[in-house]
Design an enzyme around this catalytic site. Structure first.
Site, PDB file in Angstrom:
ATOM      1  N   CYS A  83     -11.360   2.922   0.402  1.00 26.71           N
ATOM      2  CA  CYS A  83     -10.031   3.327   0.862  1.00 26.71           C
ATOM      3  C   CYS A  83      -9.748   2.509   2.110  1.00 26.71           C
ATOM      4  CB  CYS A  83      -9.994   4.821   1.177  1.00 26.71           C
ATOM      5  SG  CYS A  83      -8.443   5.357   1.939  1.00 26.71           S
ATOM      6  N   CYS A 123      -4.159  -1.049  -2.078  1.00 21.38           N
ATOM      7  CA  CYS A 123      -4.201   0.408  -2.172  1.00 21.38           C
ATOM      8  C   CYS A 123      -5.267   0.714  -3.211  1.00 21.38           C
ATOM      9  CB  CYS A 123      -2.831   0.906  -2.641  1.00 21.38           C
ATOM     10  SG  CYS A 123      -2.770   2.647  -3.031  1.00 21.38           S
ATOM     11  N   HIS A 165      -8.158   3.011   4.707  1.00 18.44           N
ATOM     12  CA  HIS A 165      -8.217   3.674   6.019  1.00 18.44           C
ATOM     13  C   HIS A 165      -9.654   3.765   6.558  1.00 18.44           C
ATOM     14  CE1 HIS A 165      -4.112   5.140   5.386  1.00 18.44           C
ATOM     15  NE2 HIS A 165      -4.119   5.662   6.584  1.00 18.44           N
ATOM     16  N   GLU A 216      -5.205   9.326  10.575  1.00 18.05           N
ATOM     17  CA  GLU A 216      -3.802   9.400  10.975  1.00 18.05           C
ATOM     18  C   GLU A 216      -3.604  10.356  12.155  1.00 18.05           C
ATOM     19  OE1 GLU A 216      -1.231   9.476   7.500  1.00 18.05           O
ATOM     20  OE2 GLU A 216      -1.775   7.361   7.308  1.00 18.05           O
ATOM     21  N   ASP A 238       0.866  -1.177   0.000  1.00 19.27           N
ATOM     22  CA  ASP A 238       0.000   0.000   0.000  1.00 19.27           C
ATOM     23  C   ASP A 238       0.904   1.228   0.000  1.00 19.27           C
ATOM     24  OD1 ASP A 238      -2.193   1.673   0.126  1.00 19.27           O
ATOM     25  OD2 ASP A 238      -2.498   1.434   2.272  1.00 19.27           O
ATOM     26  N   SER A 239       0.320   2.376  -0.313  1.00 13.28           N
ATOM     27  CA  SER A 239       1.084   3.621  -0.266  1.00 13.28           C
ATOM     28  C   SER A 239       1.564   3.902   1.156  1.00 13.28           C
ATOM     29  CB  SER A 239       0.223   4.783  -0.743  1.00 13.28           C
ATOM     30  OG  SER A 239      -0.958   4.841   0.034  1.00 13.28           O
TER      31      SER A 239
END
Lengths: 276, 276
Positions: free
Chosen positions: B186, B74, B188, B154, B11-12
């Site tokens: 996504c 990702c 996240h 984050e 993933d990024s």
């Protein structure tokens, strides 16, 4: 006389355009080469090691273009990597954004209590507190990282409920601390000035580092007889380099620079990575 | 029989750990090599060209480590660069996160109206709409980019006024569109599931792509007799590589993986850039 070479300005992304804007306003005859490392933005959540490496690569790219002054218009690089840059750049002056902002706040604070907001890396470094306290050790400095402000600006959410909630969330403590100056320690933050002033009230003066770094650049060029003697093209002949043409580029750049960018040059991020 | 080689997941940044978590849950005997490109995160605001290059570099790094299955965990890479990856990776199967999520939503939507949220690049690509409509052209798909969600996660702002304002800001239109499934496009976003469900109401089912990509991985390994015959170490012997040890790493990784990471290996981003 005078030095007709351009001023080099770099940032992790587009935020440093607020510095370029102030330079064009103060010294309309000067030409700038701007480098925004949009392929690796943001730097503010990277490690110190990565920030040092990226900052030096950005600097070397501009040095290869024969500039007369280097401005690290990135609070993160200015906070954790400026002395690293200065060790490697010997021939021309290097300015970061921390010292000009710190000096301006120190001269304006009557209560001797100054707040600083910025990215996580900037605040963690304590760079503003160190600069301010080396001028006046009696000033109390309160730092607060505001990691959502950059994405809010890049989303164009300048005047919205989310922005007001975020500004409130980060700044409500600052007001109780009795500060009278608040340094906007990130080049994106001037765009949120109105929301920030609304949250902290008019008694607290906001210090926009972009303005003060442009003034410092002007002073250095004057003192070293390196200001351009005539008009070297100013905004029109300036160059704007980015490492990635990000999709939201134009509206964000225009908001930060206060004008549309005439021409953008894309360079490969691999070109930067070769600069060791 | 069985194939004892590890599964490669990239993933990024750290978001793909939600995929790793589901793989460990479904197939506790399998070993994973996870690669998070934390030095260049996020990909979602980069150009298509940059996303393709970065994705292929990530893939090649894992291929050099002798994996049996490659998962692009990702959404951005899965959306704009999966066929590019497939062209270059011939020897082992490649899975992205878009198709598993699209298939799950298609099978569950009764109203034939599906919403998709993701990064700007994911939504702009129309990847979920294309996948869904190639299964059922009568389904209406509504996409909405939510660029603030990743920074909110984050920042650890899972349950806050800012998060509720942001969720409301992005999703209020979705509810009026009469969707009955909402794809969390996504990796996240599953962390914000509660806030999102609160905003859209219980009538709308949330589809977590992480879960469905892990199921697809299990199906492929079974179908090709490539599941590990015994226990190859699972979570304990898995490897976690990152290109930068970002300061906020541990709490974010733990929230996404649902467990502390036993050992982290830092690799230089320059190593990735050599993978051409």
């Amino acid at each position: 006389m005078g030095d007709e070479r351009p001023i080099g300005v770099f940032d992790s992304g587009l935020g440093g355009l607020t510095v370029a804007k102030e330079i064009f306003r103060l010294m309309p005859g000067e030409r700038i080469i701007y480098l925004g490392d949009t392929a690796r933005v943001p730097y503010g959540n990277k490690s110190e090691e990565a920030i040092k490496r990226f900052g030096l690569q950005d600097a070397r790219m501009l040095l290869d273009m024969d500039i007369k002054l280097l401005i690290a218009a990135c609070n993160t690089v200015s906070s954790v990597a400026l002395s690293h840059l200065e060790q490697h750049v010997k021939d021309i002056p290097v300015i970061g954004v921390v010292w000009p902002g710190a000096r301006a706040a120190t001269s304006k604070s009557v209560e001797k209590r100054i707040g600083v907001i910025g990215t996580a890396a900037t605040i963690r470094s304590g760079s503003y507190a160190k600069a301010i306290n080396s001028i006046d050790p009696n000033i109390k400095v309160y730092g607060k990282p505001c990691p959502l402000f950059v994405p809010l600006v890049e989303e164009g959410l300048i005047d919205s409920d989310i922005t007001r909630a975020a500004v409130q969330h980060y700044l409500y403590e600052m007001v109780d601390l009795g500060i009278d100056c608040l340094i906007l320690g990130c080049t994106h933050y001037p765009i949120l000035m109105e929301a920030i002033q609304g949250a902290v009230g008019n008694r607290i003066q906001l210090i926009d580092s972009a303005l003060w770094v442009a003034k410092e650049a002007q002073n250095i060029l004057k003192a070293t007889n390196a200001a351009a003697a005539g008009d070297t093209g100013g905004f029109t002949l300036s160059r704007f380099l980015v490492t990635d043409l990000t999709p939201n580029f134009e509206p964000v750049a225009e908001a930060l620079l206060g004008a549309g960018i005439p021409n953008i040059e894309k360079i490969a991020v691999e070109e930067l990575e070769k600069k060791f």
